[in-house]
Enzyme design. Structure first.
Site, PDB file in Angstrom:
ATOM      1  CD  GLU A  36      -3.011  -1.123   2.680  1.00  0.00           C
ATOM      2  OE1 GLU A  36      -2.916  -0.009   3.286  1.00  0.00           O
ATOM      3  OE2 GLU A  36      -3.775  -2.300   2.393  1.00  0.00           O
ATOM      4  NE  ARG A  86      -4.951   6.248 -24.320  1.00  0.00           N
ATOM      5  CZ  ARG A  86      -4.449   6.072 -25.742  1.00  0.00           C
ATOM      6  NH1 ARG A  86      -5.284   6.055 -26.707  1.00  0.00           N
ATOM      7  NH2 ARG A  86      -3.089   6.775 -25.808  1.00  0.00           N
ATOM      8  CD  GLN A  87     -14.501   2.029 -21.528  1.00  0.00           C
ATOM      9  OE1 GLN A  87     -13.202   2.016 -22.652  1.00  0.00           O
ATOM     10  NE2 GLN A  87     -15.767   1.598 -22.220  1.00  0.00           N
ATOM     11  CG  ASP A 158      -6.759  12.004 -36.796  1.00  0.00           C
ATOM     12  OD1 ASP A 158      -7.320  12.511 -36.446  1.00  0.00           O
ATOM     13  OD2 ASP A 158      -6.235  10.685 -36.103  1.00  0.00           O
ATOM     14  CE  LYS A 181      -5.164   4.286 -41.928  1.00  0.00           C
ATOM     15  NZ  LYS A 181      -4.954   2.987 -41.389  1.00  0.00           N
TER      16      LYS A 181
END
Length: 285
Positions: A36, A86-87, A158, A181
C-alpha cells in the site's frame, strides 16, 4: 498558495512553482510492507495546488492521498495528463465509463480542476468541481520554431487533430494539413497529406498524444517515399509505450519531442507557463 505533487509530476510542479512564485512543499513517498502507498506532505497553507499526472494506477492512488492530506485547505487540482480518459463512453453492456469514474473520484475535496489538452473535453463534465482544459499548442509551436526548419509543413495525423495542428502552425504562420489514408487495394494503403505535397518539405507531425507510434511511423516512411526532406514528431503527452520512441526513430523520424505533462526523456516542452497563466487568470475572475 503552496504546491505539492505526486512522484511522476515533480519536475512540472517545480516549474509551475517558479512561474507562480509559490513555495513547493516537500512530499515523501513510501510503501507499507503489503504494498500500500503512503505519502506525507510538509506544512501546507490555506490554499494548496496539487499537481499530478495520472499516468498509471499508482499515481491515481497518490493523487487521492494527496488530496486527502490537504483536507484543511482550499484545493486546486492540476491533472496535466488524465489517465483513463480514453474510455469516455460505454461501448458494450457492462462496461464502466472509466473517465467518469476517475473524474468523480478526483473531485472530492477539490474546488477547481485544470487539465492539459484532454482528448475529449466532454470528460470535464464528469468532474464535481469546475474543470477547464488548457492547450499548450503555442508552446509546441514555439519549440518547432526553435528547430529552425526551412518552411516546415505541420501535419495532423488525421482530420480530428487538425484544430490542434492549426493552432501549432499559427505560431510561425506555417502551412498546415492533415494526413489522409487512401486504400489502394485490399492490402495496400497510402498515407499522405490531404492537399499539400510533402515533396521537398521539412514535415512536423503533431498530435495531443503519442502512444505506440505505429501510425506515425508508417506515415513517416510514406512521407519519405513521397520526397519529404525530413520528418519530425511533436506531441503534448509522450506516453511512448511498447517501444514507440525506437519505432519512430527507426522509421526515419529525425526528432521526437513531447511535453512534461508526461515526464520522460523526450520532454523538451514545458506546460508550466500555460498552466500558471490559466491559474492566475482564473483567480482574477
Amino acid at each position: 498558495m503552496r504546491i505539492i505533487s505526486t512522484e511522476r509530476s515533480q519536475v512540472l510542479a517545480a516549474r509551475i512553482a517558479e512561474k507562480l512564485g509559490a513555495p513547493l512543499v516537500e512530499t515523501k513517498f513510501t510503501r507499507f510492507p503489503d504494498g500500500e502507498m503512503y505519502l506525507r506532505c510538509g506544512e501546507l497553507d490555506k490554499e494548496t495546488l496539487i499537481v499530478s499526472s495520472v499516468v498509471d494506477n499508482d499515481m491515481l492512488v497518490q493523487t487521492l492521498l494527496a488530496i486527502d492530506a490537504a483536507d484543511q485547505s482550499r484545493n486546486t487540482l492540476v491533472v496535466p495528463y488524465l489517465g483513463y480518459s480514453r474510455q469516455d463512453k460505454r461501448f458494450f453492456p457492462g462496461e464502466p465509463i472509466s473517465a467518469r469514474a476517475v473524474a468523480r473520484a478526483l473531485s472530492t475535496g477539490i474546488d477547481r480542476v485544470f487539465v492539459v489538452n484532454i482528448h475529449d473535453r466532454g470528460v470535464l463534465d464528469h468532474f464535481g468541481a469546475p474543470a477547464k482544459d488548457v492547450t499548450i499548442a503555442p508552446a509546441v509551436g514555439g519549440y518547432i520554431g526553435d528547430l529552425h526548419l526551412n518552411n516546415p509543413l505541420v501535419l495532423a495525423p488525421d482530420e480530428g487533430a487538425i484544430n490542434f495542428a492549426a493552432d501549432v502552425a499559427a505560431v510561425g504562420g506555417w502551412d498546415c494539413d492533415h494526413l489522409e489514408k487512401t486504400r489502394l487495394s485490399g492490402e495496400e494503403v497510402r498515407i499522405a497529406p490531404k492537399t499539400i505535397d510533402a515533396a521537398g518539405r521539412e514535415v512536423v507531425i503533431v498530435d495531443d498524444i503519442i502512444s505506440t507510434g505505429g501510425t506515425l511511423a508508417t506515415a513517416a516512411c510514406m512521407l519519405r517515399e513521397q520526397g519529404a526532406a525530413s520528418t519530425h514528431a511533436a506531441c503534448v503527452h509522450g506516453v511512448l509505450t511498447s517501444g514507440a520512441y525506437t519505432r519512430l526513430r527507426a522509421a526515419g523520424v529525425s526528432s521526437v519531442v513531447s511535453s512534461d505533462t508526461y515526464e520522460n526523456a523526450s520532454s523538451f516542452i514545458s506546460a508550466a507557463n500555460t498552466i500558471a497563466t490559466a491559474i492566475r487568470e482564473d483567480a482574477h475572475r
